[in-house]
Design a protein around this motif. Structure first.
Motif, PDB file in Angstrom:
ATOM      1  N   ALA A 176       0.822  -1.185   0.065  1.00  0.00           N
ATOM      2  CA  ALA A 176      -0.076  -0.044  -0.158  1.00  0.00           C
ATOM      3  C   ALA A 176       0.857   1.150  -0.073  1.00  0.00           C
ATOM      4  N   VAL A 179       1.847   3.348  -3.390  1.00  0.00           N
ATOM      5  CA  VAL A 179       1.106   4.490  -4.113  1.00  0.00           C
ATOM      6  C   VAL A 179       1.762   5.839  -3.962  1.00  0.00           C
ATOM      7  N   GLY A 180       1.573   6.284  -5.333  1.00  0.00           N
ATOM      8  CA  GLY A 180       2.419   7.580  -5.310  1.00  0.00           C
ATOM      9  C   GLY A 180       3.705   7.643  -5.593  1.00  0.00           C
ATOM     10  N   CYS A 281      -1.521  -0.725  -6.788  1.00  0.00           N
ATOM     11  CA  CYS A 281      -1.196   0.160  -5.921  1.00  0.00           C
ATOM     12  C   CYS A 281       0.431   0.503  -6.284  1.00  0.00           C
ATOM     13  N   GLY A 283       1.297   0.723  -9.363  1.00  0.00           N
ATOM     14  CA  GLY A 283       1.229   1.449 -10.774  1.00  0.00           C
ATOM     15  C   GLY A 283       2.174   0.941 -11.713  1.00  0.00           C
ATOM     16  N   ALA A 347      -2.068   2.979 -11.801  1.00  0.00           N
ATOM     17  CA  ALA A 347      -2.214   3.434 -10.581  1.00  0.00           C
ATOM     18  C   ALA A 347      -3.763   4.122 -10.262  1.00  0.00           C
ATOM     19  N   ALA A 350      -5.699   2.072  -7.950  1.00  0.00           N
ATOM     20  CA  ALA A 350      -5.317   1.687  -6.718  1.00  0.00           C
ATOM     21  C   ALA A 350      -6.303   2.097  -5.402  1.00  0.00           C
ATOM     22  N   ARG A 351      -6.495   1.063  -4.769  1.00  0.00           N
ATOM     23  CA  ARG A 351      -7.303   1.333  -3.397  1.00  0.00           C
ATOM     24  C   ARG A 351      -6.497   0.936  -1.988  1.00  0.00           C
ATOM     25  N   PRO A 352      -5.549   1.920  -2.009  1.00  0.00           N
ATOM     26  CA  PRO A 352      -4.605   1.792  -0.571  1.00  0.00           C
ATOM     27  C   PRO A 352      -5.356   1.663   0.481  1.00  0.00           C
TER      28      PRO A 352
END
Length: 376
Positions: A176, A179-180, A281, A283, A347, A350-352
């Motif tokens: 998780a 992400v980003g 997550c 990406g 990405a 994603a659902r972190p």
């Protein structure tokens, strides 16, 4: 949560990483909230090593799958599930659990049935479905559960009577956290990550090395491969990469998959639910070869969800020759812009926060059930 706050949460999961990894993510989130966790699992997963379950009581229940078995084996499986249900009922009654959270597959059936049998003091029953097609165990139980939590908003084969909530598929904290993260530069080495599910995939050892060896020299010279291999295939696959002069790190299992995904430019993988959620997550663009013959063909449905967003290409195993895979690899690896665009699409899915949302749903259901019991 009056009365229920000090009662434990029972998590029912076993079999493969597809069930265990989201269960682990939920356990970590609940433990962070001060909840007491107990784990109901099967013999295959009894030794599952996870920090999230380090302090949890573990109970190994009898049980076997029924789908696709002979009459004799199905009967044996039914008897084992019955024995597991009786054991789970006794344990849940002693534990006075606030909720049972089942993650599908036959290991979740005995605790779920036991929960439903406890009457006035029964725990809330929450089911979580990781795949884009509702699994058979969850399908059988969904109409009686307090909540069916879904990873996909348009999950197929959900009974009309089921009470549903879309939360996503929980991934472990290290994943998780990806992400980003920026997509790595494609100016230098190109890193290909090949994973085949928790048990590896024999076909990847057969087709990926020759597919990579057939790439144009300009791409092959920049390629670095990290590949999960079955133990029995390691030496053969290692020799194939050495013969093609391609740097390759091989292992039956990678414990640091978050780091591997973070550094990868492209992933070749199965399309299990956890794999798909982790790719989102991180990406990372992917070429997905769904497991053929999976019950209800759920891996193909998972793969189509990524492909529809422009994040993946789907290659059915029946069409997965070295030449076909090599063409796809050349198409993707030959364009840094195409890789980066697919990474952005991945990405976007994603659902972190899925572990947090599922934990909220579990606590809400437990509170509602406890309040209803107290009002009687």
């Amino acid at each position: 949560m009056r009365g229920a706050a000090l009662r434990p949460i029972a998590i029912a999961a076993g079999g493969t990483g597809g069930h265990l990894f989201p269960a682990e993510a939920l356990a970590a989130e609940l433990a962070a909230r001060g909840q007491r966790i107990v784990l109901f699992t099967d013999a295959r997963s009894a030794a599952f090593d996870s920090p999230a379950f380090a302090n949890a009581e573990r109970f190994v229940l009898k049980g076997e799958g029924l789908a696709g078995r002979s009459v004799l084996r199905a009967l044996r499986g039914a008897l084992a599930l019955s024995a597991g249900t009786l054991t789970a009922r006794r344990l849940l009654k002693r534990l006075d659990a606030a909720a049972v959270v089942g993650f599908g597959g036959y290991p979740s059936i005995p605790p779920a049935l036991a929960a439903l049998s406890l009457g006035a003091r029964r725990p809330a029953l929450i089911l979580h479905e990781q795949n884009a097609v509702l699994g058979r165990a969850n399908r059988a139980l969904a109409g009686r559960a307090d909540l069916l939590a879904l990873s996909y908003p348009e999950t197929a084969r959900v009974p009309a009577a089921a009470r549903t909530r879309h939360v996503g598929n929980p991934v472990r904290p290290a994943l998780a956290a990806l992400v980003g993260e920026p997509y790595p530069s494609t100016e230098g080495a190109l890193r290909l990550l090949v994973t085949g599910g928790s048990l590896g995939a024999r076909i990847f050892g057969e087709i990926v090395p020759p597919a990579v060896a057939a790439l144009p020299e300009a791409l092959r010279a920049r390629l670095v491969v990290t590949q999960q291999c079955r133990v029995e295939d390691l030496e053969r696959v290692r020799a194939a990469y050495a013969a093609a002069n391609i740097p390759a790190e091989l292992s039956p299992f990678f414990t640091d998959i978050a780091r591997r995904l973070s550094g990868a430019h492209l992933v070749v993988a199965r399309a299990g639910a956890s794999t798909v959620a982790e790719l989102a997550c991180a990406g990372r663009p992917s070429i997905l070869i769904p497991l053929p013959g999976a019950i209800d063909d759920h891996q193909a449905a998972n793969a189509r969800a990524l492909a529809a967003a422009g994040a993946a290409r789907v290659l059915p195993q029946a069409e997965a020759s070295p030449a076909r895979l090599s063409a796809l690899l050349a198409e993707w690896l030959g364009s840094g812009e195409r890789l980066a665009e697919a990474a952005r699409h991945a990405a976007s899915l994603a659902r972190p926060q899925a572990a947090r949302e599922l934990a909220d749903a579990v606590m809400d259901a437990a509170a509602r059930t406890a309040t209803h019991q107290e009002s009687r």
